[in-house]
Design a protein around this motif. Structure first.
Motif, PDB file in Angstrom:
ATOM      1  N   ILE A   1     -49.694 -25.489  28.493  1.00  0.00           N
ATOM      2  CA  ILE A   1     -49.874 -26.100  29.805  1.00  0.00           C
ATOM      3  C   ILE A   1     -49.134 -25.311  30.885  1.00  0.00           C
ATOM      4  O   ILE A   1     -49.508 -25.326  32.051  1.00  0.00           O
ATOM      5  CB  ILE A   1     -49.421 -27.579  29.785  1.00  0.00           C
ATOM      6  N   ALA A   2     -48.085 -24.591  30.491  1.00  0.00           N
ATOM      7  CA  ALA A   2     -47.321 -23.771  31.435  1.00  0.00           C
ATOM      8  C   ALA A   2     -47.977 -22.401  31.532  1.00  0.00           C
ATOM      9  O   ALA A   2     -47.371 -21.356  31.270  1.00  0.00           O
ATOM     10  CB  ALA A   2     -45.869 -23.668  31.002  1.00  0.00           C
ATOM     11  N   SER A   3     -49.235 -22.380  31.955  1.00  0.00           N
ATOM     12  CA  SER A   3     -50.051 -21.171  31.883  1.00  0.00           C
ATOM     13  C   SER A   3     -49.665 -20.127  32.918  1.00  0.00           C
ATOM     14  O   SER A   3     -50.162 -18.998  32.873  1.00  0.00           O
ATOM     15  CB  SER A   3     -51.533 -21.535  32.025  1.00  0.00           C
ATOM     16  N   ASN A   4     -48.809 -20.478  33.850  1.00  0.00           N
ATOM     17  CA  ASN A   4     -48.291 -19.479  34.792  1.00  0.00           C
ATOM     18  C   ASN A   4     -47.153 -18.665  34.189  1.00  0.00           C
ATOM     19  O   ASN A   4     -46.631 -17.749  34.817  1.00  0.00           O
ATOM     20  CB  ASN A   4     -47.805 -20.168  36.081  1.00  0.00           C
ATOM     21  N   GLY A   5     -46.763 -18.991  32.943  1.00  0.00           N
ATOM     22  CA  GLY A   5     -45.767 -18.195  32.244  1.00  0.00           C
ATOM     23  C   GLY A   5     -44.506 -18.965  31.913  1.00  0.00           C
ATOM     24  O   GLY A   5     -44.059 -19.830  32.670  1.00  0.00           O
ATOM     25  N   THR A   6     -43.927 -18.666  30.740  1.00  0.00           N
ATOM     26  CA  THR A   6     -42.615 -19.182  30.365  1.00  0.00           C
ATOM     27  C   THR A   6     -41.717 -18.010  29.989  1.00  0.00           C
ATOM     28  O   THR A   6     -42.204 -16.965  29.552  1.00  0.00           O
ATOM     29  CB  THR A   6     -42.692 -20.170  29.185  1.00  0.00           C
ATOM     30  N   LEU A   7     -40.414 -18.208  30.149  1.00  0.00           N
ATOM     31  CA  LEU A   7     -39.472 -17.116  29.914  1.00  0.00           C
ATOM     32  C   LEU A   7     -38.369 -17.580  28.977  1.00  0.00           C
ATOM     33  O   LEU A   7     -37.676 -18.559  29.254  1.00  0.00           O
ATOM     34  CB  LEU A   7     -38.863 -16.658  31.247  1.00  0.00           C
ATOM     35  N   TYR A   8     -38.209 -16.843  27.868  1.00  0.00           N
ATOM     36  CA  TYR A   8     -37.175 -17.159  26.887  1.00  0.00           C
ATOM     37  C   TYR A   8     -36.301 -15.939  26.649  1.00  0.00           C
ATOM     38  O   TYR A   8     -36.789 -14.886  26.233  1.00  0.00           O
ATOM     39  CB  TYR A   8     -37.830 -17.617  25.581  1.00  0.00           C
ATOM     40  N   ASN A   9     -35.021 -16.073  26.945  1.00  0.00           N
ATOM     41  CA  ASN A   9     -34.035 -15.019  26.701  1.00  0.00           C
ATOM     42  C   ASN A   9     -33.302 -15.257  25.393  1.00  0.00           C
ATOM     43  O   ASN A   9     -32.844 -16.385  25.133  1.00  0.00           O
ATOM     44  CB  ASN A   9     -32.979 -15.016  27.817  1.00  0.00           C
ATOM     45  N   GLN A  10     -33.156 -14.228  24.582  1.00  0.00           N
ATOM     46  CA  GLN A  10     -32.225 -14.252  23.458  1.00  0.00           C
ATOM     47  C   GLN A  10     -31.295 -13.043  23.571  1.00  0.00           C
ATOM     48  O   GLN A  10     -31.691 -11.990  24.075  1.00  0.00           O
ATOM     49  CB  GLN A  10     -32.943 -14.241  22.103  1.00  0.00           C
ATOM     50  N   LYS A  11     -30.071 -13.236  23.100  1.00  0.00           N
ATOM     51  CA  LYS A  11     -29.062 -12.181  23.161  1.00  0.00           C
ATOM     52  C   LYS A  11     -28.532 -11.948  21.751  1.00  0.00           C
ATOM     53  O   LYS A  11     -28.090 -12.896  21.086  1.00  0.00           O
ATOM     54  CB  LYS A  11     -27.938 -12.616  24.102  1.00  0.00           C
ATOM     55  N   PHE A  12     -28.598 -10.692  21.298  1.00  0.00           N
ATOM     56  CA  PHE A  12     -28.169 -10.339  19.947  1.00  0.00           C
ATOM     57  C   PHE A  12     -27.005  -9.362  19.991  1.00  0.00           C
ATOM     58  O   PHE A  12     -26.929  -8.500  20.868  1.00  0.00           O
ATOM     59  CB  PHE A  12     -29.322  -9.697  19.165  1.00  0.00           C
ATOM     60  N   LEU A  13     -26.135  -9.492  19.028  1.00  0.00           N
ATOM     61  CA  LEU A  13     -25.151  -8.446  18.797  1.00  0.00           C
ATOM     62  C   LEU A  13     -25.869  -7.210  18.267  1.00  0.00           C
ATOM     63  O   LEU A  13     -26.831  -7.326  17.493  1.00  0.00           O
ATOM     64  CB  LEU A  13     -24.120  -8.918  17.776  1.00  0.00           C
ATOM     65  N   PRO A  14     -25.454  -6.012  18.646  1.00  0.00           N
ATOM     66  CA  PRO A  14     -26.120  -4.801  18.157  1.00  0.00           C
ATOM     67  C   PRO A  14     -26.181  -4.720  16.636  1.00  0.00           C
ATOM     68  O   PRO A  14     -27.162  -4.210  16.073  1.00  0.00           O
ATOM     69  CB  PRO A  14     -25.257  -3.679  18.739  1.00  0.00           C
ATOM     70  N   SER A  15     -25.168  -5.237  15.972  1.00  0.00           N
ATOM     71  CA  SER A  15     -25.148  -5.176  14.507  1.00  0.00           C
ATOM     72  C   SER A  15     -26.293  -5.961  13.889  1.00  0.00           C
ATOM     73  O   SER A  15     -26.728  -5.673  12.772  1.00  0.00           O
ATOM     74  CB  SER A  15     -23.814  -5.704  13.979  1.00  0.00           C
ATOM     75  N   ALA A  16     -26.814  -6.968  14.601  1.00  0.00           N
ATOM     76  CA  ALA A  16     -27.879  -7.801  14.047  1.00  0.00           C
ATOM     77  C   ALA A  16     -29.178  -7.032  13.855  1.00  0.00           C
ATOM     78  O   ALA A  16     -29.982  -7.363  12.981  1.00  0.00           O
ATOM     79  CB  ALA A  16     -28.114  -9.012  14.953  1.00  0.00           C
TER      80      ALA A  16
END
Length: 849
Positions: free
Chosen positions: A756-771
């Protein structure tokens, strides 16, 4: 060091030319320049009797014919908007007064400073004398009701993007220009002009439109020829034989394209860039995006048997550099919302073709190589993933992700294609979607999406709902029962729905006022000829000439709202361990915290310095050895010393209780489905409306960096968040609250209704480099993306960096000038961000597998 690292990760090294061009960008001090503003003003003064579309054609003609021509050292692909690297021109026909107000402060403001030399300011001041009452912003404001303006003034929403600037968020038909050139566009306009029926009432407007196209595109051809002249001039005095030959070839390219169709890959690159450059010159449009670069460029690579793969890669790298040369300035408040000199030119690769086959090709991989070579914020690089995406492509994308640049952003065909179809987009067009701006999908070169049409603060609507429609003592929204009158969660939802309907209605009014203003005062002929089916309908994009027309306002504060509603449900209505009167008193008192509490306090955490001081004090004075007792004593010590994340005085226990509630981002249905419902209330209200171009409103959920700026407008909330603290970004969980790992967090986000959110959704994830280290890290990353997309998530993007590196960059920015991070729907140099945005990125949860 950098070259060695890229070899180890499987990337080739950039050429010396690319490194030098990159350093031009890194070392540039952005300037405001005056030439475009002066030329546009002169054109407007001499065309006052003409219709708007012809005035705009004459403006483009004068600018294309007279704007200074610049070819920078080492360039292979030429065309610049400004004399100075990474600088900006001003477009006073949209708005101007905010520029004059910042003549003395723009160079020192908190976010995105620009130098304005005194002579430039004087030239702009003189040009601005013409513009009072004549801008699109003036006209839009005149259409708005007082209540709509009050809603904006009180932080419920803002329509600043198109309110103050030119129309963007579009992807034009680059492939069309590559094939037929500007001369083909002119021929089409002449043909359609000849075929018009003069008895048809629409003849009057259509003949004006086609004449505007002819004027504009002839001037655009001349713009390219002026670059050919400049290259020939430079070649005559060039002593280096290699560079001399390059300049001669550049001149030959600019003499041929984009007037005619491209015949080589170098000509294709030059054509693409001229289109991009001229679109920016016409309107300084926000988020003019190159779209599916691999799809329209790969045929020219395959057909060019004379070019080496290494030189073709260098040309793509040069386009990457040029995309970083584009810049724009905004007013001081908007600059905070778009922090990081963001221009949002989204370039997308991968996915599937219009007939449903895998679209990955050689240029798809060359674009990933360009990211590794250039390592600058632009373009906003994206990939499309579907069930037919090769594992090799996704693994290569993972290798790019772990470079730590925040790209590529990853999009799910299995959600976006049906979401677009649900809005009336044909299947073939939906399959051929591109991403524009931050995260907004559209049927490329057939859509006027008016994306990023407004920032809508869902958390502010929650605050107003808690207070019966009031902001402070002002009755801004409808009168509904305040929180102390609610006897069930249904009472809250009834009030929230009422307030939401009211504020969305005024959001729509504001957007439509701005939409009308652009159609009446600033139709864009150069842009319109490359968007279907403006040429067929004889109407500009701004007048509804596109096949698909939408307006897309975006929301933020969804996780804060969901967590707040769940906390009320849990503690007030279910467990009855807290009554509404006490909760209201705690909110009104901001939990006893000072207004504008620190980021650490806002996240429920004291600063490191406060923790160390409190621990030292407790260890010296306490006789207890029980860890639970010692922890409580540390909390009490922090509270007694003032400035802490645990709350102060009599509200300490309430804030700590609220802060202990389960939160969105941990795969808990009871919590996640409340956030889903709150987001749906917004989205369903938005989609009830239509715009002046005959299209539908559609909701998005993404923040740019407005979650920090507009968090300042929101009082304390029932999730334990203090007043003025940053809100959650996009559909991401609140910072530090997704504590059960990346898969659990992704599962929560996937439960939102992304269709329904067809104008776009934004999801940020942050990882440690080791991952993400080693082959195992790549496979884990690919599995996470596949799993999230299988659960019907729309989009995800990643920062791969550790907290200490970011803290070091804050302390020594000069040593970290090339550190690029993901902010929201874009990446930026970390050191140019305002500190509060830097702090927000630092506070995001560090995930690992």
């Amino acid at each position: 060091m950098l070259q060695k690292m890229m070899i180890e990760k499987g990337f080739t090294t950039p050429t010396d030319r690319v490194i030098r061009l990159k350093n031009q960008i890194l070392n540039a001090r952005p300037h405001v320049e005056s030439e475009r503003a002066v030329l546009a003003t002169e054109a407007y003064k001499t065309t006052e009797g003409l219709p708007a579309i012809l005035r705009r054609a004459k403006v483009a003609e004068k600018i294309f014919n007279e704007l200074p021509i610049t070819i920078r050292d080492d360039e292979l692909v030429v065309g610049s908007i400004t004399k100075n690297p990474r600088s900006t021109e001003i477009c006073p026909e949209f708005s101007f007064d905010w520029v004059e107000k910042e003549f003395d402060t723009m160079a020192t403001r908190m976010a995105d400073p620009f130098e304005i030399p005194k002579e430039t300011a004087a030239e702009l001041h003189e040009a601005f004398k013409y513009w009072p009452g004549k801008t699109t912003s003036d006209l839009a404001t005149s259409y708005m009701s007082k209540k709509t303006k009050d809603c904006m003034a009180n932080g419920v929403f803002t329509v600043g993007n198109y309110f103050f600037g030119g129309v963007g968020h579009v992807c034009v038909d680059y492939g069309k220009i590559l094939a037929i050139g500007f001369r083909g566009v002119i021929a089409d306009a002449v043909k359609k002009l000849d075929e018009l029926d003069q008895m048809d009432p629409s003849y009057i407007k259509k003949q004006q439109f086609y004449n505007a196209i002819i004027i504009t595109y002839n001037a655009a051809i001349n713009f390219a020829h002026r670059y050919a002249d400049k290259a020939e001039e430079l070649a005559r005095t060039e002593s280096n034989p290699t560079r001399k030959q390059e300049l001669q070839q550049i001149a030959q390219n600019c003499r041929r394209v984009p007037e005619n169709g491209a015949s080589t890959f170098w000509e294709a690159c030059q054509t693409m860039w001229f289109v991009q450059c001229m679109l920016q010159i016409e309107s300084s449009g926000h988020s003019i995006s190159p779209g599916r670069f691999d799809q329209y460029m790969d045929p020219y690579l395959q057909a060019d048997t004379s070019i080496s793969r290494e030189f073709a890669q260098e040309l793509v790298d040069c386009i990457w550099i040029k995309l970083n040369d584009v810049n724009k300035t905004r007013d001081e408040v908007s600059a905070q919302a778009f922090a990081g000199y963001a221009v949002f030119q989204n370039l997308c690769v991968g996915g599937q073709t219009a007939d449903g086959l895998d679209a990955t090709n050689d240029v798809s991989y060359m674009c990933m190589e360009a990211v590794a070579h250039v390592r600058l914020p632009a373009p906003s690089f994206s990939i499309r993933v579907w069930q037919g995406t090769p594992d090799e492509f996704l693994y290569r994308a993972a290798e790019v992700v772990r470079l730590g640049l925040g790209v590529p952003a990853v999009y799910n065909d299995e959600v976006i294609i049906p979401a677009l179809q649900n809005r009336g987009v044909a299947l073939a067009d939906a399959r051929d979607y591109g991403i524009v701006g931050c995260v907004e999908p559209q049927a490329i070169h057939k859509t006027e999406g008016w994306h990023d049409a407004a920032f809508f603060n869902v958390a502010k609507v929650l605050e107003i709902t808690l207070n019966g429609g009031k902001v402070g003592d002002t009755q801004l929204g409808p009168v509904t029962g305040g929180m102390t009158s609610w006897t069930s969660l249904d009472d809250f939802y009834d009030a929230f729905q009422t307030q939401m309907a009211f504020f969305v209605k005024h959001l729509v009014e504001a957007d439509n006022c701005v939409d009308y203003a652009h159609a009446e005062r600033a139709p864009l002929p150069f842009l319109s000829a490359m968007v279907d089916d403006c040429m067929g309908s004889g109407k500009s994009v701004q007048e509804g000439g596109a096949i698909y027309n939408f307006t897309g306002p975006q929301a933020f504060g969804v996780a804060d709202t969901g967590d707040s509603v769940y906390a009320m449900k849990k503690f007030v209505f279910d467990e009855k361990t807290l009554n509404m009167a006490d909760l209201k008193a705690a909110l009104d008192a901001n939990f006893g915290l000072a207004a504008g509490a620190s980021t650490a306090a806002a996240n429920g955490e004291p600063t490191e310095e406060q923790v160390y001081a409190a621990v030292r004090q407790v260890l010296v004075n306490s006789s207890s050895t029980d860890m639970s007792t010692l922890k409580d004593e540390v909390y009490r010590t922090l509270a007694a010393n003032g400035g802490n994340g645990a709350g102060e005085g009599k509200y300490e226990s309430i804030r700590r209780m609220l802060d202990s509630a389960p939160c969105f981002g941990n795969d808990i249905d009871d919590v996640d489905l409340i956030a889903r419902k709150c987001a749906q209330i917004y989205c369903k209200e938005v989609e009830k409306y239509t715009n002046p171009r005959g299209g539908q409103f559609q909701a998005g959920i993404y923040p740019v960096s407005a979650n920090v700026l507009f968090g300042k407008d929101v009082a304390a909330l029932p999730d334990g968040r203090p007043a003025k603290a940053p809100l959650a970004d996009g559909v991401s969980p609140r910072q530090g609250k997704d504590v059960k790992g990346p898969t659990a967090a992704a599962n929560s986000v996937a439960k939102l209704d992304h269709f329904i959110a067809s104008n776009g959704t934004l999801y940020n994830q942050k990882f440690l480099p080791s991952a993400l280290a080693g082959d195992g890290g790549l496979k884990n990353f690919a599995s996470l993306v596949r799993s999230y997309f299988d659960h019907k998530g729309m989009h995800v993007q990643f920062n791969v960096i550790d907290r200490q590196t970011l803290l070091d960059a804050q302390k020594d920015p000069e040593a970290h000038r090339d550190l690029v991070v993901r902010v929201a729907g874009y990446s930026a140099q970390f050191v140019v961000l305002a500190k509060e945005v830097q702090d927000d990125i630092i506070s995001r949860t560090e995930q690992t597998f």
